[in-house]
Structure formats: C-alpha cells, structure tokens
Design a protein around this motif. Structure first.
Motif, PDB file in Angstrom:
ATOM      1  N   THR A  28      49.553  38.937  44.867  1.00 61.04           N
ATOM      2  CA  THR A  28      49.249  40.256  45.430  1.00 61.04           C
ATOM      3  C   THR A  28      50.014  41.353  44.706  1.00 61.04           C
ATOM      4  O   THR A  28      49.437  42.372  44.306  1.00 61.04           O
ATOM      5  CB  THR A  28      49.594  40.294  46.932  1.00 61.04           C
ATOM      6  N   ALA A  29      51.324  41.162  44.534  1.00 62.27           N
ATOM      7  CA  ALA A  29      52.143  42.173  43.867  1.00 62.27           C
ATOM      8  C   ALA A  29      51.752  42.309  42.392  1.00 62.27           C
ATOM      9  O   ALA A  29      51.710  43.419  41.850  1.00 62.27           O
ATOM     10  CB  ALA A  29      53.618  41.814  43.986  1.00 62.27           C
ATOM     11  N   ALA A  30      51.462  41.184  41.748  1.00 65.29           N
ATOM     12  CA  ALA A  30      51.051  41.233  40.343  1.00 65.29           C
ATOM     13  C   ALA A  30      49.733  41.975  40.194  1.00 65.29           C
ATOM     14  O   ALA A  30      49.560  42.790  39.282  1.00 65.29           O
ATOM     15  CB  ALA A  30      50.928  39.815  39.788  1.00 65.29           C
ATOM     16  N   ALA A  31      48.784  41.714  41.107  1.00 65.75           N
ATOM     17  CA  ALA A  31      47.485  42.392  41.056  1.00 65.75           C
ATOM     18  C   ALA A  31      47.656  43.895  41.230  1.00 65.75           C
ATOM     19  O   ALA A  31      46.990  44.692  40.548  1.00 65.75           O
ATOM     20  CB  ALA A  31      46.569  41.822  42.128  1.00 65.75           C
ATOM     21  N   ALA A  32      48.559  44.302  42.118  1.00 63.33           N
ATOM     22  CA  ALA A  32      48.788  45.735  42.334  1.00 63.33           C
ATOM     23  C   ALA A  32      49.355  46.382  41.076  1.00 63.33           C
ATOM     24  O   ALA A  32      48.964  47.492  40.691  1.00 63.33           O
ATOM     25  CB  ALA A  32      49.733  45.936  43.514  1.00 63.33           C
ATOM     26  N   SER A  33      50.291  45.709  40.420  1.00 65.73           N
ATOM     27  CA  SER A  33      50.897  46.284  39.204  1.00 65.73           C
ATOM     28  C   SER A  33      49.892  46.363  38.064  1.00 65.73           C
ATOM     29  O   SER A  33      49.955  47.265  37.226  1.00 65.73           O
ATOM     30  CB  SER A  33      52.103  45.454  38.781  1.00 65.73           C
ATOM     31  N   LEU A  34      48.967  45.413  38.015  1.00 64.33           N
ATOM     32  CA  LEU A  34      47.957  45.386  36.947  1.00 64.33           C
ATOM     33  C   LEU A  34      46.706  46.181  37.302  1.00 64.33           C
ATOM     34  O   LEU A  34      45.800  46.319  36.477  1.00 64.33           O
ATOM     35  CB  LEU A  34      47.563  43.940  36.654  1.00 64.33           C
ATOM     36  N   ARG A  35      46.653  46.663  38.568  1.00 61.21           N
ATOM     37  CA  ARG A  35      45.492  47.396  39.070  1.00 61.21           C
ATOM     38  C   ARG A  35      44.227  46.540  38.993  1.00 61.21           C
ATOM     39  O   ARG A  35      43.166  46.980  38.552  1.00 61.21           O
ATOM     40  CB  ARG A  35      45.305  48.717  38.311  1.00 61.21           C
ATOM     41  N   GLU A  36      44.378  45.283  39.421  1.00 63.69           N
ATOM     42  CA  GLU A  36      43.258  44.353  39.497  1.00 63.69           C
ATOM     43  C   GLU A  36      43.240  43.738  40.892  1.00 63.69           C
ATOM     44  O   GLU A  36      44.182  43.891  41.674  1.00 63.69           O
ATOM     45  CB  GLU A  36      43.399  43.255  38.441  1.00 63.69           C
ATOM     46  N   THR A  37      42.184  43.037  41.189  1.00 64.63           N
ATOM     47  CA  THR A  37      42.113  42.333  42.468  1.00 64.63           C
ATOM     48  C   THR A  37      42.872  41.021  42.377  1.00 64.63           C
ATOM     49  O   THR A  37      43.118  40.493  41.279  1.00 64.63           O
ATOM     50  CB  THR A  37      40.657  42.049  42.853  1.00 64.63           C
ATOM     51  N   LYS A  38      43.233  40.470  43.560  1.00 65.92           N
ATOM     52  CA  LYS A  38      43.909  39.180  43.571  1.00 65.92           C
ATOM     53  C   LYS A  38      43.023  38.095  42.964  1.00 65.92           C
ATOM     54  O   LYS A  38      43.503  37.213  42.249  1.00 65.92           O
ATOM     55  CB  LYS A  38      44.291  38.802  45.009  1.00 65.92           C
ATOM     56  N   GLY A  39      41.725  38.161  43.248  1.00 66.32           N
ATOM     57  CA  GLY A  39      40.802  37.175  42.694  1.00 66.32           C
ATOM     58  C   GLY A  39      40.769  37.217  41.182  1.00 66.32           C
ATOM     59  O   GLY A  39      40.709  36.173  40.522  1.00 66.32           O
ATOM     60  N   SER A  40      40.799  38.446  40.612  1.00 72.25           N
ATOM     61  CA  SER A  40      40.779  38.591  39.160  1.00 72.25           C
ATOM     62  C   SER A  40      42.027  37.980  38.536  1.00 72.25           C
ATOM     63  O   SER A  40      41.948  37.257  37.524  1.00 72.25           O
ATOM     64  CB  SER A  40      40.684  40.068  38.784  1.00 72.25           C
ATOM     65  N   VAL A  41      43.195  38.227  39.140  1.00 71.97           N
ATOM     66  CA  VAL A  41      44.444  37.669  38.606  1.00 71.97           C
ATOM     67  C   VAL A  41      44.437  36.154  38.717  1.00 71.97           C
ATOM     68  O   VAL A  41      44.853  35.437  37.781  1.00 71.97           O
ATOM     69  CB  VAL A  41      45.658  38.274  39.338  1.00 71.97           C
ATOM     70  N   SER A  42      43.973  35.623  39.837  1.00 76.17           N
ATOM     71  CA  SER A  42      43.910  34.166  40.014  1.00 76.17           C
ATOM     72  C   SER A  42      43.006  33.525  38.965  1.00 76.17           C
ATOM     73  O   SER A  42      43.328  32.466  38.408  1.00 76.17           O
ATOM     74  CB  SER A  42      43.395  33.835  41.415  1.00 76.17           C
ATOM     75  N   ARG A  43      41.861  34.185  38.688  1.00 79.83           N
ATOM     76  CA  ARG A  43      40.944  33.637  37.681  1.00 79.83           C
ATOM     77  C   ARG A  43      41.595  33.681  36.289  1.00 79.83           C
ATOM     78  O   ARG A  43      41.385  32.774  35.458  1.00 79.83           O
ATOM     79  CB  ARG A  43      39.621  34.404  37.689  1.00 79.83           C
ATOM     80  N   ARG A  44      42.362  34.693  36.025  1.00 78.80           N
ATOM     81  CA  ARG A  44      43.036  34.795  34.723  1.00 78.80           C
ATOM     82  C   ARG A  44      44.015  33.622  34.536  1.00 78.80           C
ATOM     83  O   ARG A  44      44.085  33.019  33.455  1.00 78.80           O
ATOM     84  CB  ARG A  44      43.787  36.124  34.605  1.00 78.80           C
ATOM     85  N   ILE A  45      44.772  33.320  35.570  1.00 84.20           N
ATOM     86  CA  ILE A  45      45.734  32.224  35.469  1.00 84.20           C
ATOM     87  C   ILE A  45      45.003  30.897  35.283  1.00 84.20           C
ATOM     88  O   ILE A  45      45.414  30.046  34.489  1.00 84.20           O
ATOM     89  CB  ILE A  45      46.646  32.199  36.711  1.00 84.20           C
ATOM     90  N   SER A  46      43.905  30.698  36.005  1.00 82.28           N
ATOM     91  CA  SER A  46      43.125  29.465  35.854  1.00 82.28           C
ATOM     92  C   SER A  46      42.578  29.340  34.436  1.00 82.28           C
ATOM     93  O   SER A  46      42.579  28.243  33.851  1.00 82.28           O
ATOM     94  CB  SER A  46      41.975  29.443  36.878  1.00 82.28           C
ATOM     95  N   ARG A  47      42.091  30.451  33.862  1.00 81.72           N
ATOM     96  CA  ARG A  47      41.576  30.415  32.481  1.00 81.72           C
ATOM     97  C   ARG A  47      42.697  30.066  31.502  1.00 81.72           C
ATOM     98  O   ARG A  47      42.497  29.316  30.545  1.00 81.72           O
ATOM     99  CB  ARG A  47      40.958  31.764  32.106  1.00 81.72           C
ATOM    100  N   LEU A  48      43.875  30.650  31.725  1.00 82.55           N
ATOM    101  CA  LEU A  48      45.001  30.389  30.833  1.00 82.55           C
ATOM    102  C   LEU A  48      45.407  28.915  30.893  1.00 82.55           C
ATOM    103  O   LEU A  48      45.663  28.284  29.857  1.00 82.55           O
ATOM    104  CB  LEU A  48      46.187  31.285  31.223  1.00 82.55           C
ATOM    105  N   GLU A  49      45.442  28.363  32.108  1.00 82.90           N
ATOM    106  CA  GLU A  49      45.786  26.950  32.255  1.00 82.90           C
ATOM    107  C   GLU A  49      44.751  26.068  31.565  1.00 82.90           C
ATOM    108  O   GLU A  49      45.103  25.066  30.923  1.00 82.90           O
ATOM    109  CB  GLU A  49      45.892  26.596  33.740  1.00 82.90           C
ATOM    110  N   ALA A  50      43.480  26.454  31.681  1.00 85.28           N
ATOM    111  CA  ALA A  50      42.420  25.672  31.033  1.00 85.28           C
ATOM    112  C   ALA A  50      42.550  25.738  29.515  1.00 85.28           C
ATOM    113  O   ALA A  50      42.350  24.738  28.807  1.00 85.28           O
ATOM    114  CB  ALA A  50      41.052  26.187  31.481  1.00 85.28           C
TER     115      ALA A  50
END
Length: 312
Positions: A28-50
């Motif tokens: 939540t805090a990371a999404a606010a700092s990046l001005r993205e949604t929580k879902g967008s940040v979660s998807r980014r982390i999943s893509r990076l792990e993949a």
C-alpha cells in the motif's frame, strides 16, 4: 565488460516497485509513493519474480516481507538503481551544465598559432572543463575519434556534420622578406603577374582571384599560380620558405606578420572569404561544454580577426 542481455530480463519499473515495497514495508505504501494501484505493484513484483525465477517476497494475509533471496537481491538492485540514476543525472547535466572533458581538433597551424590564447582564456572562464587539443591537417572522423568539435578553415563542405559559422575572414597577400629581397614587392595589382603566386586549391576560380580594397573598388586578377597547394597550412609554409607571394587568411598569417616573418603586400587589397566553421556530429543536442566552447571561440575570433573596415 558489457553484460549479456539475458542476465536481467525484467523491467526497471518492476525493479523499482520491488525496492519500494522493501523500503516502505507494505504494498500500500509503495503504491502510494509510486502513484500506482496496489494491484499494479503486486503484478510488477510477480513479473519480476517470474523473470528471475526466484521468490523475492513472502506473502502473508495482511503483509508481505522479503525472502532471504529477496533481501540479497534488494541490496544489489538498490545499488544498481542508484548508479543508474546518477548516470542519468550526469547525462542530463551534460546538456545544461558545462563540465567534463572536451576534445577539439583543428589544423596544425591554427592549433599552434591561434588556439593557445583561446584555450587559456576559456579555461580561465571554465576551469571545470578539461581540453584535449588534437592538431592535425588530416580531417579526422569525429565519431571514430570521439571528437566533440572540429574547427575548419576554408570553403570545403563536409557532409554528415553540423556546421556553425564562427567568423568570416579576409584573405590577403603576404610574402617573406627573403622573397622580397630577390623580387621587389609589386606596386600594383597588374604587377602580380610578374611574381610567383601561391594559391590554395580551396579558393574558388581557376582563372585568378577576386580582390577588393575594402571600399568600392573590386578587381578580378587573372593569374597563373606558380604553386597550388591543397590547404592554407601548406600555403603558409611555402610562403614562409620564400617560394612566392601567398594568398592567405589573415588568421593564418597573423603570427608570422607579428614576428616579421611575413610582410603584407598590396594592402588594403584582399579577398573576403576563408570562413572558419565549427563542425560537430549532426542529429543530437550538443553538450553544454561544447556549446560554451564554440561560443567562446566565436567571441574571441570576432574580436581578433573579424573583417576590418580598411584592412590596413
């Protein structure tokens, strides 16, 4: 050594999102700092792990936390992002802040006789800029030799470069005292026909040279040159050697005239021309260090060697 492209196949934005989650402790805090949604940040982390084939974050019902692999990756990733940001800032500053190393090339005579004072005054104004001066009569390829600016004398056109006019010079007639001791100086333009004339083949017109007195009189003097050289630098050396009367840009002859090694002949008659141009690579914005140096050269040249009203 350049890393292979397959070493890291993820997105930099995904990498920044992962580091932000570790920094802030929550999606939540990371999404606010990046001005993205929580879902967008979660998807980014999943893509990076993949992309890495590793689990970087441990998911819990109410929180996420980095795994041991994630913490190790974070330490290196954060350092790499900092270096990348510094490099990007340096690249941006190069366009606006005059600093760094400047590589300049010009002809041997121009580099030896004119450039020292110009570079000295430039360094006094911009001590944060270091200068590499390459004096050569060869027309170096700017890209291949990592050259920022080339100062060229003459009317020859070089394609593939951006050319900026520095100053238009006048071209006078000069002779060495040794030559004039053997052959008295001509008293009129017509008397030039009795002398050995040295011309550069860069000058237009094979039938002769166009001279004017700085006023209203203009004369086309038809001459057969005794020696025709490929450039002004060679013409200067031939004139200094007493081979004849040289048709030389004032800037090329200036130092020799000052020391008495050359004498002006038939003043104020001269030819307008012999432009000095600054060449740089085309198609990109010049770094600040190059722009300020080019303007410094233009200012100095206009002050010292611009066309004089009476040219005496």
């Amino acid at each position: 050594m350049v890393a292979r492209t397959e070493t890291f196949g993820g997105s930099l934005d995904d990498l920044r999102a992962f580091c932000a989650v570790v920094d802030f402790g929550t999606v939540t805090a990371a999404a606010a700092s990046l001005r993205e949604t929580k879902g967008s940040v979660s998807r980014r982390i999943s893509r990076l792990e993949a992309a890495l084939g590793a689990t970087l974050m441990a998911r819990h019902p109410r929180a996420v936390s980095p795994t041991a692999e994630g913490l190790a990756f974070y330490a290196k990733a954060q350092e790499s992002l900092s270096l990348l940001d510094e490099a990007a800032e340096a690249a941006r500053d190069a366009r606006t802040v005059p600093a760094g190393n400047l590589r300049v090339t010009t002809s041997v005579d121009f580099g030896i006789e004119v450039m020292p004072e110009i570079i000295a005054s430039f360094r006094a104004a911009y001590p944060q800029i270091t200068v590499d001066l390459l004096n050569t009569d060869a027309r170096l390829d700017l890209a291949a030799n990592r050259i920022d600016l080339a100062l060229r004398l003459g009317d020859a056109v070089e394609t593939g470069y951006r050319a900026a006019l520095i100053v238009n010079l006048w071209i006078g007639l000069y002779a060495a005292p040794a030559y004039l001791a053997r052959r008295p100086a001509p008293a009129s333009l017509a008397a030039l026909a009795e002398h050995d004339l040295i011309l550069s083949r860069e000058r237009p017109g094979v039938a002769g040279i166009l001279l004017d007195d700085g006023g209203r009189r203009t004369e086309q003097v038809a001459l057969r040159p005794a020696i025709r050289s490929s450039d002004f630098a060679t013409s200067l050396r031939l004139t200094l050697a007493g081979a004849g009367i040289g048709h030389l840009p004032s800037i090329v002859a200036a130092q020799a005239v000052g020391t008495g090694a050359l004498v002006r002949v038939l003043a104020p008659w001269a030819t307008a021309g012999g432009a000095l141009r600054a060449l740089s690579l085309a198609g990109r914005e010049l770094p600040a260090r190059v722009r300020v140096f080019r303007e410094h050269v233009r200012t100095e040249m206009m002050a010292r060697f611009a066309i004089e009203p009476d040219r005496r």
